[in-house]
Design a protein around this motif. Structure first.
Motif, PDB file in Angstrom:
ATOM      1  N   GLY A  45      38.211  36.692  42.997  1.00 59.51           N
ATOM      2  CA  GLY A  45      39.091  37.834  42.843  1.00 59.51           C
ATOM      3  C   GLY A  45      39.021  38.866  43.945  1.00 59.51           C
ATOM      4  O   GLY A  45      39.834  39.785  43.970  1.00 59.51           O
ATOM      5  N   LEU A  46      38.053  38.723  44.866  1.00 59.32           N
ATOM      6  CA  LEU A  46      37.929  39.670  45.972  1.00 59.32           C
ATOM      7  C   LEU A  46      38.062  38.941  47.296  1.00 59.32           C
ATOM      8  O   LEU A  46      37.562  37.828  47.457  1.00 59.32           O
ATOM      9  CB  LEU A  46      36.575  40.392  45.931  1.00 59.32           C
ATOM     10  N   ASP A  47      38.717  39.589  48.242  1.00 61.16           N
ATOM     11  CA  ASP A  47      38.738  39.070  49.603  1.00 61.16           C
ATOM     12  C   ASP A  47      37.301  38.994  50.121  1.00 61.16           C
ATOM     13  O   ASP A  47      36.498  39.908  49.874  1.00 61.16           O
ATOM     14  CB  ASP A  47      39.564  40.016  50.478  1.00 61.16           C
ATOM     15  N   PRO A  48      36.928  37.888  50.807  1.00 60.97           N
ATOM     16  CA  PRO A  48      35.537  37.749  51.259  1.00 60.97           C
ATOM     17  C   PRO A  48      35.027  38.940  52.066  1.00 60.97           C
ATOM     18  O   PRO A  48      33.858  39.323  51.929  1.00 60.97           O
ATOM     19  CB  PRO A  48      35.573  36.465  52.096  1.00 60.97           C
ATOM     20  N   PRO A  50      21.080  50.142  35.943  1.00 62.30           N
ATOM     21  CA  PRO A  50      22.395  50.743  36.233  1.00 62.30           C
ATOM     22  C   PRO A  50      23.116  51.142  34.949  1.00 62.30           C
ATOM     23  O   PRO A  50      22.975  50.492  33.903  1.00 62.30           O
ATOM     24  CB  PRO A  50      23.135  49.607  36.956  1.00 62.30           C
ATOM     25  N   SER A  51      23.906  52.206  35.048  1.00 65.80           N
ATOM     26  CA  SER A  51      24.619  52.710  33.870  1.00 65.80           C
ATOM     27  C   SER A  51      26.118  52.851  34.098  1.00 65.80           C
ATOM     28  O   SER A  51      26.877  53.057  33.142  1.00 65.80           O
ATOM     29  CB  SER A  51      24.049  54.070  33.449  1.00 65.80           C
ATOM     30  N   ARG A  52      26.578  52.737  35.349  1.00 69.18           N
ATOM     31  CA  ARG A  52      28.017  52.792  35.647  1.00 69.18           C
ATOM     32  C   ARG A  52      28.397  51.472  36.308  1.00 69.18           C
ATOM     33  O   ARG A  52      28.192  51.277  37.508  1.00 69.18           O
ATOM     34  CB  ARG A  52      28.355  53.979  36.541  1.00 69.18           C
ATOM     35  N   VAL A  53      28.956  50.591  35.496  1.00 67.04           N
ATOM     36  CA  VAL A  53      29.246  49.229  35.934  1.00 67.04           C
ATOM     37  C   VAL A  53      30.738  49.068  36.188  1.00 67.04           C
ATOM     38  O   VAL A  53      31.569  49.462  35.367  1.00 67.04           O
ATOM     39  CB  VAL A  53      28.798  48.207  34.869  1.00 67.04           C
ATOM     40  N   VAL A  54      31.065  48.495  37.330  1.00 71.00           N
ATOM     41  CA  VAL A  54      32.417  48.012  37.621  1.00 71.00           C
ATOM     42  C   VAL A  54      32.357  46.499  37.569  1.00 71.00           C
ATOM     43  O   VAL A  54      31.422  45.891  38.100  1.00 71.00           O
ATOM     44  CB  VAL A  54      32.919  48.499  38.991  1.00 71.00           C
ATOM     45  N   ALA A  55      33.338  45.877  36.912  1.00 72.77           N
ATOM     46  CA  ALA A  55      33.252  44.433  36.698  1.00 72.77           C
ATOM     47  C   ALA A  55      34.615  43.762  36.828  1.00 72.77           C
ATOM     48  O   ALA A  55      35.660  44.384  36.551  1.00 72.77           O
ATOM     49  CB  ALA A  55      32.678  44.136  35.307  1.00 72.77           C
ATOM     50  N   PHE A  74      38.427  45.223  37.381  1.00 79.54           N
ATOM     51  CA  PHE A  74      39.448  44.820  38.352  1.00 79.54           C
ATOM     52  C   PHE A  74      39.894  43.404  38.034  1.00 79.54           C
ATOM     53  O   PHE A  74      39.211  42.655  37.325  1.00 79.54           O
ATOM     54  CB  PHE A  74      38.923  44.920  39.788  1.00 79.54           C
ATOM     55  N   GLY A  75      41.064  43.039  38.560  1.00 86.84           N
ATOM     56  CA  GLY A  75      41.637  41.730  38.288  1.00 86.84           C
ATOM     57  C   GLY A  75      41.475  40.767  39.443  1.00 86.84           C
ATOM     58  O   GLY A  75      40.768  41.034  40.418  1.00 86.84           O
ATOM     59  N   ARG A 135      41.790  50.256  25.703  1.00 86.28           N
ATOM     60  CA  ARG A 135      42.848  50.485  26.695  1.00 86.28           C
ATOM     61  C   ARG A 135      42.697  51.850  27.366  1.00 86.28           C
ATOM     62  O   ARG A 135      43.086  52.021  28.514  1.00 86.28           O
ATOM     63  CB  ARG A 135      44.225  50.385  26.027  1.00 86.28           C
ATOM     64  N   ASP A 136      42.155  52.814  26.648  1.00 85.44           N
ATOM     65  CA  ASP A 136      41.942  54.153  27.197  1.00 85.44           C
ATOM     66  C   ASP A 136      40.455  54.348  27.475  1.00 85.44           C
ATOM     67  O   ASP A 136      39.606  53.863  26.735  1.00 85.44           O
ATOM     68  CB  ASP A 136      42.416  55.227  26.214  1.00 85.44           C
ATOM     69  N   GLY A 137      40.153  55.032  28.543  1.00 88.10           N
ATOM     70  CA  GLY A 137      38.765  55.372  28.835  1.00 88.10           C
ATOM     71  C   GLY A 137      38.088  54.460  29.834  1.00 88.10           C
ATOM     72  O   GLY A 137      36.972  54.741  30.269  1.00 88.10           O
ATOM     73  N   ILE A 138      38.735  53.351  30.177  1.00 90.32           N
ATOM     74  CA  ILE A 138      38.203  52.463  31.203  1.00 90.32           C
ATOM     75  C   ILE A 138      39.249  52.312  32.301  1.00 90.32           C
ATOM     76  O   ILE A 138      40.398  51.953  32.020  1.00 90.32           O
ATOM     77  CB  ILE A 138      37.831  51.083  30.621  1.00 90.32           C
ATOM     78  N   SER A 139      38.871  52.582  33.518  1.00 86.12           N
ATOM     79  CA  SER A 139      39.818  52.521  34.629  1.00 86.12           C
ATOM     80  C   SER A 139      40.093  51.078  35.022  1.00 86.12           C
ATOM     81  O   SER A 139      39.187  50.243  35.029  1.00 86.12           O
ATOM     82  CB  SER A 139      39.255  53.274  35.841  1.00 86.12           C
ATOM     83  N   TYR A 140      41.359  50.802  35.351  1.00 87.41           N
ATOM     84  CA  TYR A 140      41.728  49.522  35.932  1.00 87.41           C
ATOM     85  C   TYR A 140      41.992  49.787  37.409  1.00 87.41           C
ATOM     86  O   TYR A 140      42.869  50.573  37.767  1.00 87.41           O
ATOM     87  CB  TYR A 140      42.973  48.960  35.251  1.00 87.41           C
ATOM     88  N   LEU A 141      41.215  49.135  38.270  1.00 93.74           N
ATOM     89  CA  LEU A 141      41.223  49.461  39.697  1.00 93.74           C
ATOM     90  C   LEU A 141      42.220  48.670  40.506  1.00 93.74           C
ATOM     91  O   LEU A 141      42.401  48.935  41.698  1.00 93.74           O
ATOM     92  CB  LEU A 141      39.813  49.242  40.274  1.00 93.74           C
ATOM     93  N   GLY A 142      42.887  47.705  39.875  1.00 86.57           N
ATOM     94  CA  GLY A 142      43.856  46.896  40.596  1.00 86.57           C
ATOM     95  C   GLY A 142      43.391  45.468  40.767  1.00 86.57           C
ATOM     96  O   GLY A 142      42.399  45.028  40.170  1.00 86.57           O
TER      97      GLY A 142
END
Length: 288
Positions: free
Chosen positions: A103-106, A22-27, A46-47, A66-73
């Motif tokens: 950090g995520l709803d089940p 994988p090359s596009r990681v959300v963490a 995400f938080g 701080r720039d270039g990485i999205s914060y999804l909430g």
């Protein structure tokens, strides 16, 4: 050149696969900051339920730009669609035991795994600091990175052991400010990072018997009465800011008699971050 298939078994024993790494990681932000240290830049983070919805916690962001990485909430408003909005081919999350995604709803976590591979790494009290660090390094290597900063960590550990061996040994108390009236005092055995300090000879103060597996919640007078020489103070956004406590006599007593060191209980799980943490504690021990 054709890439080989990617396979990774996470700390739940769940195998994730893909035709290529994988090359596009959300963490989760702690995992994202760790991967950044190891040479894998996430596309988005995400938080947790403790975090702000619109901005990442400055204490947790680590070396992430701080720039270039999205914060999804963060929190209950974090949906599957939001997590998938940047087109990830992998989601990296953490767990504090039992395999539950932190950090995520089940239900969100369940439906997310139906759409994209999810790797969950355990950062809870059942794991040693070295084990946690090793698992993130394994994941980063599987994704094509190899940055580990092992030499810096070895040097920091050796220095910490040397400083901690001096007598008398300074007493270290880890805590998270709740409000001007109460404080959460860490139980050192419940935190891999604190156990890592103890393993190198640092004298961690245990708050004693009482409710709470990770923290003992008590009046500030209890913390002051433990008479620490060094205070590791939680500076995450869910903790009360230290500058709001100075009207409180017990906090002033702590500041007057102890060196206060900023502490992030969710620091990146990398050799680079652990070397910096051990170095900061060694500096504080030398300064007492």
């Amino acid at each position: 050149m054709e890439q080989s298939a990617w396979r990774f078994s996470d700390d739940r024993g769940q195998l994730s696969t893909a035709p290529s790494p994988p090359s596009r990681v959300v963490a989760y932000i702690q995992a994202g900051a760790t991967l950044e240290d190891l040479g894998v830049r996430p596309a988005a983070v995400f938080g947790s339920f403790h975090d702000d919805w619109t901005e990442p916690d400055p204490a947790k962001i680590g070396a992430l730009p701080r720039d270039g990485i999205s914060y999804l909430g963060a929190g209950s408003g974090l949906s599957v669609d939001a997590l998938l909005s940047t087109g990830p081919d992998l989601v990296v999350a953490v767990s504090y035991g039992g395999g539950q995604v932190y950090g995520l709803d089940p239900e969100v976590a369940k439906h997310l795994e139906e759409r994209v591979p999810v790797v969950v790494l355990d950062v809870g009290q059942a794991r040693s600091l070295a084990d946690i660090r090793g698992r993130f390094a394994d994941l980063a290597r599987s994704l094509g990175a190899s940055r580990e900063d092992a030499a810096a960590l070895t040097d920091a550990e050796e220095r910490l052991r040397t400083v901690a061996a001096r007598t008398p040994s300074p007493r270290v108390l880890a805590l998270s400010p709740a409000d001007p009236d109460q404080v959460h005092i860490a139980r050192p055995g419940a935190w891999p990072e604190l156990r890592g300090l103890a393993g190198h000879g640092v004298h961690l103060i245990d708050p004693g018997a009482g409710p709470g597996a990770n923290w003992l919640t008590a009046p500030w007078e209890t913390a002051a009465g433990l008479r620490p020489d060094i205070v590791l103070a939680d500076v995450r956004c869910n903790a009360a800011p230290l500058d709001t406590l100075r009207s409180q006599a017990s906090w002033r007593a702590l500041e007057e008699h102890a060196h206060v060191l900023a502490w992030n209980p969710e620091s990146p799980c990398s050799a680079r971050a652990h070397a910096a943490f051990f170095g900061a504690v060694a500096d504080a021990l030398e300064g007492v």
